[in-house]
Design an enzyme around this catalytic site. Structure first.
Site, mmCIF file in Angstrom:
data_model
loop_
_atom_site.group_PDB
_atom_site.id
_atom_site.type_symbol
_atom_site.label_atom_id
_atom_site.label_comp_id
_atom_site.label_asym_id
_atom_site.label_seq_id
_atom_site.Cartn_x
_atom_site.Cartn_y
_atom_site.Cartn_z
ATOM 1 N N HIS A 242 -5.681 -33.289 18.360
ATOM 2 C CA HIS A 242 -4.592 -34.162 18.833
ATOM 3 C C HIS A 242 -3.479 -33.340 19.477
ATOM 4 O O HIS A 242 -2.370 -33.840 19.657
ATOM 5 C CB HIS A 242 -4.056 -34.991 17.670
ATOM 6 C CG HIS A 242 -5.116 -35.864 17.082
ATOM 7 N ND1 HIS A 242 -5.280 -37.177 17.447
ATOM 8 C CD2 HIS A 242 -6.109 -35.584 16.205
ATOM 9 C CE1 HIS A 242 -6.316 -37.679 16.795
ATOM 10 N NE2 HIS A 242 -6.843 -36.734 16.029
ATOM 11 N N GLU B 69 10.680 -4.848 4.242
ATOM 12 C CA GLU B 69 10.724 -6.272 3.864
ATOM 13 C C GLU B 69 10.325 -6.453 2.404
ATOM 14 O O GLU B 69 10.973 -7.181 1.637
ATOM 15 C CB GLU B 69 9.757 -7.093 4.738
ATOM 16 C CG GLU B 69 10.130 -7.175 6.197
ATOM 17 C CD GLU B 69 9.469 -6.089 7.041
ATOM 18 O OE1 GLU B 69 9.286 -4.957 6.531
ATOM 19 O OE2 GLU B 69 9.164 -6.359 8.216
ATOM 20 N N GLY C 81 -4.832 -2.126 5.338
ATOM 21 C CA GLY C 81 -4.096 -3.284 4.817
ATOM 22 C C GLY C 81 -4.801 -4.603 5.088
ATOM 23 O O GLY C 81 -5.001 -5.424 4.189
ATOM 24 N N ARG C 82 -5.234 -4.795 6.346
ATOM 25 C CA ARG C 82 -5.847 -6.088 6.703
ATOM 26 C C ARG C 82 -7.254 -6.243 6.151
ATOM 27 O O ARG C 82 -7.872 -7.288 6.283
ATOM 28 C CB ARG C 82 -5.822 -6.264 8.227
ATOM 29 C CG ARG C 82 -6.458 -5.113 8.996
ATOM 30 C CD ARG C 82 -6.016 -5.116 10.445
ATOM 31 N NE ARG C 82 -6.483 -3.964 11.196
ATOM 32 C CZ ARG C 82 -5.886 -2.774 11.211
ATOM 33 N NH1 ARG C 82 -4.825 -2.558 10.452
ATOM 34 N NH2 ARG C 82 -6.345 -1.779 11.958
ATOM 35 N N LYS D 17 7.985 -0.797 12.070
ATOM 36 C CA LYS D 17 8.586 -0.396 10.793
ATOM 37 C C LYS D 17 9.739 0.599 11.009
ATOM 38 O O LYS D 17 10.690 0.619 10.263
ATOM 39 C CB LYS D 17 7.522 0.213 9.878
ATOM 40 C CG LYS D 17 6.519 -0.822 9.359
ATOM 41 C CD LYS D 17 5.600 -0.233 8.304
ATOM 42 C CE LYS D 17 4.573 -1.267 7.871
ATOM 43 N NZ LYS D 17 3.777 -0.870 6.725
ATOM 44 N N GLU E 175 -4.788 -6.787 15.187
ATOM 45 C CA GLU E 175 -4.285 -5.486 14.760
ATOM 46 C C GLU E 175 -5.382 -4.426 14.878
ATOM 47 O O GLU E 175 -5.104 -3.253 15.090
ATOM 48 C CB GLU E 175 -3.791 -5.586 13.311
ATOM 49 C CG GLU E 175 -2.776 -4.527 12.960
ATOM 50 C CD GLU E 175 -2.106 -4.811 11.641
ATOM 51 O OE1 GLU E 175 -1.454 -5.862 11.506
ATOM 52 O OE2 GLU E 175 -2.247 -3.993 10.726
ATOM 53 N N LYS F 25 0.842 -1.203 0.000
ATOM 54 C CA LYS F 25 0.000 0.000 0.000
ATOM 55 C C LYS F 25 0.880 1.257 0.000
ATOM 56 O O LYS F 25 0.686 2.165 -0.783
ATOM 57 C CB LYS F 25 -0.915 -0.043 1.226
ATOM 58 C CG LYS F 25 -1.830 1.136 1.365
ATOM 59 C CD LYS F 25 -2.783 0.925 2.539
ATOM 60 C CE LYS F 25 -3.432 2.242 2.930
ATOM 61 N NZ LYS F 25 -4.305 2.105 4.088
HETATM 62 C C1 G6Q Z 1 -2.465 -3.914 7.974
HETATM 63 C C2 G6Q Z 1 -1.225 -3.308 8.435
HETATM 64 C C3 G6Q Z 1 0.037 -3.985 7.976
HETATM 65 C C4 G6Q Z 1 0.397 -3.705 6.532
HETATM 66 C C5 G6Q Z 1 1.816 -4.188 6.266
HETATM 67 C C6 G6Q Z 1 2.256 -3.938 4.846
HETATM 68 O O1 G6Q Z 1 -3.558 -3.484 8.219
HETATM 69 O O2 G6Q Z 1 -1.211 -1.958 8.195
HETATM 70 O O3 G6Q Z 1 -0.029 -5.368 8.163
HETATM 71 O O4 G6Q Z 1 -0.498 -4.310 5.664
HETATM 72 O O5 G6Q Z 1 2.684 -3.559 7.152
HETATM 73 O O6 G6Q Z 1 2.165 -2.596 4.505
HETATM 74 P P1 G6Q Z 1 2.308 -2.140 3.022
HETATM 75 O O7 G6Q Z 1 1.173 -2.737 2.242
HETATM 76 O O8 G6Q Z 1 2.244 -0.656 3.045
HETATM 77 O O9 G6Q Z 1 3.620 -2.656 2.512
#
Ligand code: G6Q
Length: 545
Positions: free
Chosen positions: A382, A211, A265-266, A510, A351, A205
């Site tokens: 199990h 990463e 994001g989520r 981050k 989150e 996003k």
């Molecule tokens: C989700 C969070 C987090 C995010 C990641 C990746 O709601 O904000 O999990 O999706 O940190 O972020 P980017 O999509 O910006 O790389």
């Protein structure tokens, strides 16, 4: 505002004391209609919530609590594009992404639906080109492998859906997800692949996530081992809000799929972040998933609170967390393809509602989001089910049960389903001392040996669970299920008076690592840390090959 002072909350405190010693087993015995009385449907999805520590009165009181915090108004505020994510000043509109009725959704006076539809059309065209072989790799071969590079919300949801809908996979297309900055993740994925037939979707996003950018750079270096810079356009596409950073990375913005800051994001698997899903199962199936999500949206927006599935699940969660002291919630899908479902729900819930500050900025004194965990049944039985049956923690369980399998050639479904049902029944009923005694006597035990073993074989029971039952895991159904949990989380956030849509804890992570990366180099200056961190940095420097 604290919910603790609301009269409806206080009334639940008293009700909890009255109900403490009432067992579900007795309630089932007293009311032959209990299963029907605590059942709710949305399309083909059915929630049986009768195996909970509730009476009719409990549900009335919980619904009254929801009314007292103006739940219906909050739902409308979200759907209509109000900036309810107050700390980031943003609307929360994952529902617009799956708004199949296409009614206008206004943000700052502008309808977002034309832009949503334009990106869906762009995704459709792109998927068609890849699937029919119009979009070819740099040597003229078809694309056979999609690698999504993203993390968190740009990884977990799409990865879960691709697994869940594997039965709908387009022939000749495989999908892989690389998220971890540990080089093992990318290396072990790439070693199976060929540059000529691999397409990378760089999903971020913000397009600033360390990463993801590190993995994308390494993927490009791998690609350039055999291809030329000019070939990158055929093999790298991006999903982002940040066109500038995408261009700087070297991806043609023609090959960028836009998302918007009003998608968390989520909550973003419904947007172009779902591109790997659409490439894997086809755009028609992706749209079926959107339709399922939309169906749940209509249910959530229109059903009265007392018959509203996300509201009921949210309220039951509050009942256990705030009144019974439950700290966790297990989600156990009896469907192997939903192995990653609990992981996605873990991010979605933890989150969103892992917060200690209310909407007004005050520290709160009551419990909020639970720890979410789980694995597919029957495997969990199990392993950790021992604790759920006989441990000292109260762990409410959601059993997720599809009636029919996509894999009838191995017809194990009756055994799978029977196990799910047996667990929920046993958790509710338990096994008392008389029952254990009778069982042991039938097995030939007597005297001291019987008495010694008896207490270990007693199950307290009265352990709550929900059962979500549906005919089959289709794209529509998975869409409904995900939207159900999204709204459940929102309902709880409203009761707890927290903003479920920011994530400052993730933002902190981050920032922190960025400062330490250069300090791991031999000879580099180390900024002041606590003595443990400084010592560990020095040890790593010494041990590093
Ligand atoms: C989700 C969070 C987090 C995010 C990641 C990746 O709601 O904000 O999990 O999706 O940190 O972020 P980017 O999509 O910006 O790389």
């Amino acid at each position: 505002m604290t919910p603790l002072n609301i009269p409806e909350w206080q009334s639940l405190v008293r009700h909890y004391s009255d109900l403490k010693y009432v067992s579900m087993r007795e309630q089932f015995a007293l009311d032959s209609d209990r299963a029907q009385n605590f059942l709710v449907k949305s399309g083909d999805l059915l929630l049986d919530y009768s195996k909970n520590r509730i009476t009719k009165e409990t549900m009335e009181k919980l619904v009254a609590l929801a009314q007292s915090v103006n739940m219906n108004d909050w739902v409308e505020r979200m759907f209509s594009g109000e900036a309810i994510n107050n700390t980031e000043g943003r609307a929360v509109l994952h529902t617009a992404l799956r708004n199949r009725s296409n009614t206008p959704v206004m943000v700052d006076g502008k309808d977002v639906m034309p832009a949503v539809n334009a990106v869906l059309t762009q995704m459709k065209n792109f998927c068609q080109q890849v699937h029919n072989g119009e979009w070819l790799g740099y040597t003229g071969k078809r694309i056979t492998n999609i690698v999504n590079i993203g993390i968190g919300g740009s990884d977990l949801g799409p990865a879960m859906i691709c697994d869940g809908l594997e039965a709908y996979g387009v022939e000749g297309i495989s999908v892989h997800f690389v998220s971890n900055v540990d080089g093992a993740d990318l290396s072990t994925t790439l070693e199976k692949l060929n540059q000529e037939t691999t397409l990378f979707v760089v999903a971020s996003k913000t397009f600033t996530t360390q990463e993801t950018l590190t993995n994308a750079q390494s993927a490009r270096a791998w690609f350039l081992k055999t291809a030329k810079q000019a070939d990158v356009a055929k093999h790298f596409v991006a999903v982002s809000t940040n066109a500038k950073a995408v261009a700087e990375f070297g991806i043609d913005t023609e090959n960028m799929f836009e998302i918007w800051d009003w998608v968390g994001g989520r909550y973003s698997l419904w947007s172009a972040i779902g591109l790997p899903i659409a490439l894997y199962i086809g755009m028609d199936n992706f749209e079926r998933m959107l339709a399922g999500g939309h169906e749940m949206d209509l249910h959530f927006r229109n059903q009265p609170l007392a018959e509203n599935m996300p509201v009921i699940m949210g309220l039951l969660g509050v009942w256990y967390i705030n009144f019974h002291g439950a700290q966790t919630q297990a989600i156990v899908p009896y469907d192997h393809s939903l192995a990653r479902f609990p992981n996605h729900m873990q991010q979605l819930d933890m989150e969103s509602n892992g917060k200690v500050t209310n909407r007004e900025g005050q520290r709160i004194s009551y419990k909020t989001g639970p720890i979410i965990w789980g694995t597919p049944g029957t495997n969990g039985q199990h392993a950790y089910f021992q604790l759920i049956h006989q441990g000292t923690q109260l762990v409410p369980v959601d059993f997720v049960l599809p009636v029919n399998s996509h894999y009838p050639e191995c017809d194990h479904q009756s055994i799978l389903l029977a196990n799910g049902l047996a667990q929920s029944e046993a958790l509710m009923k338990g096994k008392n001392a008389e029952e254990v005694r009778a069982e042991l006597m039938a097995e030939g035990y007597e005297g001291k040996a019987l008495e010694a073993l008896l207490p270990h074989k007693v199950f307290p029971g009265n352990r709550p669970s929900n059962t979500l039952l549906f005919p089959q895991l289709t794209p529509e159904m998975l869409g409904q299920l995900v939207a159900l949990y999204e709204h459940k989380v929102f309902v709880q956030g409203v009761i707890w008076n927290i903003n479920s849509f920011d994530q400052w804890g993730v933002e902190l992570g981050k920032q922190l690592a960025k400062a330490i990366v250069p300090e791991l180099k031999d000879g580099a200056e180390i900024s002041p840390h606590d003595s443990s961190t400084t010592n560990l940095i020095n040890l790593i420097r010494t041990l590093r090959k």
